[in-house]
Design a protein around this motif. Structure first.
Motif, short mmCIF file in Angstrom:
data_model
loop_
_atom_site.label_atom_id
_atom_site.label_comp_id
_atom_site.label_asym_id
_atom_site.label_seq_id
_atom_site.Cartn_x
_atom_site.Cartn_y
_atom_site.Cartn_z
N ASP A 1 0.81 -1.10 0.00
CA ASP A 1 -0.10 -0.07 0.08
C ASP A 1 0.85 1.20 -0.01
OD1 ASP A 1 -2.01 1.93 0.44
OD2 ASP A 1 -2.73 1.15 2.31
N ASP B 1 -3.48 -10.65 5.16
CA ASP B 1 -3.34 -9.13 5.35
C ASP B 1 -2.46 -9.06 6.47
OD1 ASP B 1 -5.76 -7.58 3.75
OD2 ASP B 1 -6.26 -9.50 4.26
N ARG C 1 -3.37 -1.31 3.56
CA ARG C 1 -4.45 -2.12 3.18
C ARG C 1 -4.17 -2.67 1.81
NH1 ARG C 1 -8.48 -1.55 6.31
NH2 ARG C 1 -8.64 0.66 7.56
#
Ligand code: FAD
Length: 595
Positions: free
Chosen positions: A164, A185, A440
């Motif tokens: 990100d 994640d 993210r």
């Protein structure tokens, strides 16, 4: 698609990955380990000789300063001095900690952890468990990781990292059995994927070692350092062909084994370099006396650093003094009793008996150099192991800097423990510092990773990945092997370009359920990047040093001794850019050790 959220994801379950995961978990991070093969099946488990740590159990004179000096001299002064210092200072504590966690080391007569001799180490320094040290290390770390309840995803291969902006956001993987995809994640990812040996035909490395961590880091924007330095271990099996390259531990020489050519000559005395003359025995009498009286004799030349011994063996074979199967003799049978050999080297005894029908207590082994270890790896901060990409850490064999141009035996296992702990702690504290400002994963990136992973199924009429892999391995062995020249390195780079074109149209048959051809197609992308890095850096470095020997530049060069070569993926992502970087300045008080 399966999806999981963690603070720290560790890719790799060798010593480095397990130690990092334990540290991250103990620092409070939600931690997962992802590994390509079964838990416990990593190179670390194959490590035989031991863990180098200046504990002073056999030699009270030993201390971190001597270990630091040996490591830097072994790496021909190209090591990141800070990593070598931290390693030498912290390794004893990490070994002690392993014992506290249940590892059972061999003992000295007075009950201390036993330490054995290895090439390049001034004192007997390797804490060991027979010739199965890695097995005990993995058993101990694994038991602890499992007891702590760390999640493990095994037979699960990571193929991409997500970012990100400039920071890591997670990783993309597939289950080897079902071929289904997984997204992790996580703001901290620790690469602990080990080596690159499968790019070469003759290697001690097993199928997993395709340079995945190296390539993942580069694709994410990190740089690699020292890639021209590949360690060819002097003693791999040369016969039978099915096991060519399989490692014969250095402990055979540490315990009295000597190298002889086909004329029966103990030839290492002819290959003592100036740099090591002062500390190496130059007569058979002194060399043999060293085993019983290490204080008053210098070390045998068979225990010079690996690069020196591998080059000497190579020269003898080239000069026509090799064995019938193209190796050299390693003889311990005529020097030690069968009981001693079976006790000290049980794995070697069984390895030769079962695979080559050779009884090493009665006859010599045939051995030759084998691609074993890569000194080069992800460029990291010495204290934290963080790469140039925020949240991306690298540790163990896939990181670079610690070993300079040549690794001393035993220094890898120490490296895994020392820097694994550091990486885990820093990765955890970075994740913790983010609060709710976590990077993210972009859904478009997930789609792209999926499309790229499935691309080999979309091609029609292309080539089988096995053919390309086999051609690449042969080419790397022939052109970027133990002795290199400009013309061969140039030839290798143009062959790699051709392999890259062939790989664009490689075809995979069948479907996603357990499909080794597909897995290889994905690995091959990494092998090609890594091979290009090695060949490009080897062409640029016009000198011979450590694991890099140029026939056209046979000696070390002072100017080259002041800089590293760093490689990045080019902007288009199609090839490798290279630049020079000065070595970090060593503080004056440390320079004193090399006066
Ligand atoms: P490894 O132990 O190699 O583990 C790598 C892990 O990464 C594995 O779990 C693998 O499955 C996983 N992985 C790789 N790619 C992916 C991916 N894409 N996705 C998910 N997982 C992935 N060193 C010493 O100091 N002393 C010795 O005595 C010694 N003996 C050795 C003997 C042999 C035969 C060999 C091959 C090496 C030896 N070495 C020794 C070197 C040392 O064992 C290795 O350098 C070290 O164990 C590497 O540890 P690691 O944790 O970095 O990686």
């Amino acid at each position: 698609m399966e999806r999981h959220t963690y603070d720290v994801v560790v890719i790799g379950a060798g010593g480095a990955g397990l130690r990092a995961a334990i540290a991250a978990h103990e620092s409070g991070a939600r931690t997962a380990i992802v590994c390509k093969s079964l838990l416990g099946k990593a190179h670390t488990v194959m490590a035989e000789g031991g863990i180098a740590a200046a504990m002073g159990n056999r030699w009270p004179e030993d201390n971190w300063e001597v270990h630091f000096r040996d490591t830097m001299r072994g790496g021909k002064m190209l090591n990141n001095w800070r990593m070598a210092q931290l390693h030498a200072q912290e390794a004893p504590e990490r070994v002690q900690e392993l014992e506290d966690w249940g590892a059972l080391f061999d003992r000295t007569d007075d009950g201390l952890i036993s330490q054995r001799d290895f090439g390049g180490h001034k004192y007997a320094r390797l804490a060991h468990v027979g010739d199965r040290t890695g097995l005990e290390m993995i058993r101990t770390l694994q038991q602890r990781a499992v007891a702590l309840g760390i999640d493990v995803f095994m037979e699960c291969t990571v193929t991409d990292l997500f970012k990100d902006g400039d920071a890591i956001a997670g990783a993309f993987a597939y289950w080897r059995e079902s071929g289904r995809f997984i997204v992790f994640d996580a703001p901290s990812v620790i690469l602990a994927t080990g080596g690159i040996g499968k790019s070469f035909k003759v290697t001690s490395n097993s199928w997993e070692y395709t340079g995945d961590g190296h390539a993942l880091a580069m694709r994410a924007g990190a740089s690699l350092i020292n890639m021209e330095f590949v360690q060819f271990h002097p003693t791999g099996m040369v016969w039978p062909p099915s096991v060519k390259g399989l490692l014969v531990t250095e402990s055979v020489r540490g315990d009295g084994g000597i190298l002889k050519n086909s004329e029966g000559k103990r030839f290492m005395f002819d290959y003592i370099p100036e740099f090591f003359k002062a500390e190496t025995a130059d007569t058979v009498e002194e060399a043999d006396a060293w085993y019983d009286d290490k204080k008053n004799n210098r070390r045998p030349p068979e225990l010079l650093p690996r690069d020196e011994v591998a080059r000497a063996i190579n020269s003898e074979i080239k000069a026509g003094r090799g064995t019938p199967h193209g190796g050299i003799y390693l003889d311990i049978a005529s020097r030690r009793t069968p009981e001693f050999i079976r006790k000290r080297l049980p794995s070697m005894y069984h390895q030769f008996k079962e695979l080559a029908d050779v009884d090493i207590t009665a006859e010599p082994m045939e051995i030759g150099p084998t691609c074993h270890y890569v000194m080069g790896g992800v460029e990291v901060d010495a204290d934290t192991q963080e790469s140039a990409v925020t949240g991306l850490y690298a540790v163990g064999e896939c990181s670079g800097g610690m070993h300079g141009s040549n690794r001393l035996g035993g220094n890898s296992l120490g490296d895994l423990l020392v820097f694994g702990k550091r990486a885990g702690e820093h990765a955890s504290s970075y994740a913790d510092s983010l609060g709710d400002r976590r990077p993210r994963v972009d859904e478009a990136d997930v789609k792209a990773a999926q499309t790229s992973a499935l691309a080999p199924f979309e091609v029609e009429g292309g080539e089988n990945p096995y053919t390309i892999q086999s051609d690449l391995q042969q080419s790397m062995n022939d052109l970027v092997g133990i002795i290199r020249t400009r013309s061969e390195l140039e030839e290798s780079l143009s062959e790699i370009e051709a392999f890259k074109v062939r790989a664009q149209t490689m075809v995979v048959e069948g479907h996603r359920q357990y499909n080794p051809g597909w897995h290889l197609a994905l690995d091959l992308r990494n092998m090609l990047i890594v091979s290009e890095c090695i060949a490009k850096a080897a062409l640029a470095r016009e000198e011979s040093r450590g694991g890099h020997t140029r026939d056209d530049f046979p000696g070390p060069d002072d100017e080259w001794g002041t800089k590293n070569l760093v490689v990045n993926l080019n902007e288009a992502g199609t090839g490798v850019d290279l630049h020079e970087k000065p070595l970090p300045e060593m503080p004056e008080e440390l320079k004193g050790y090399f006066a």
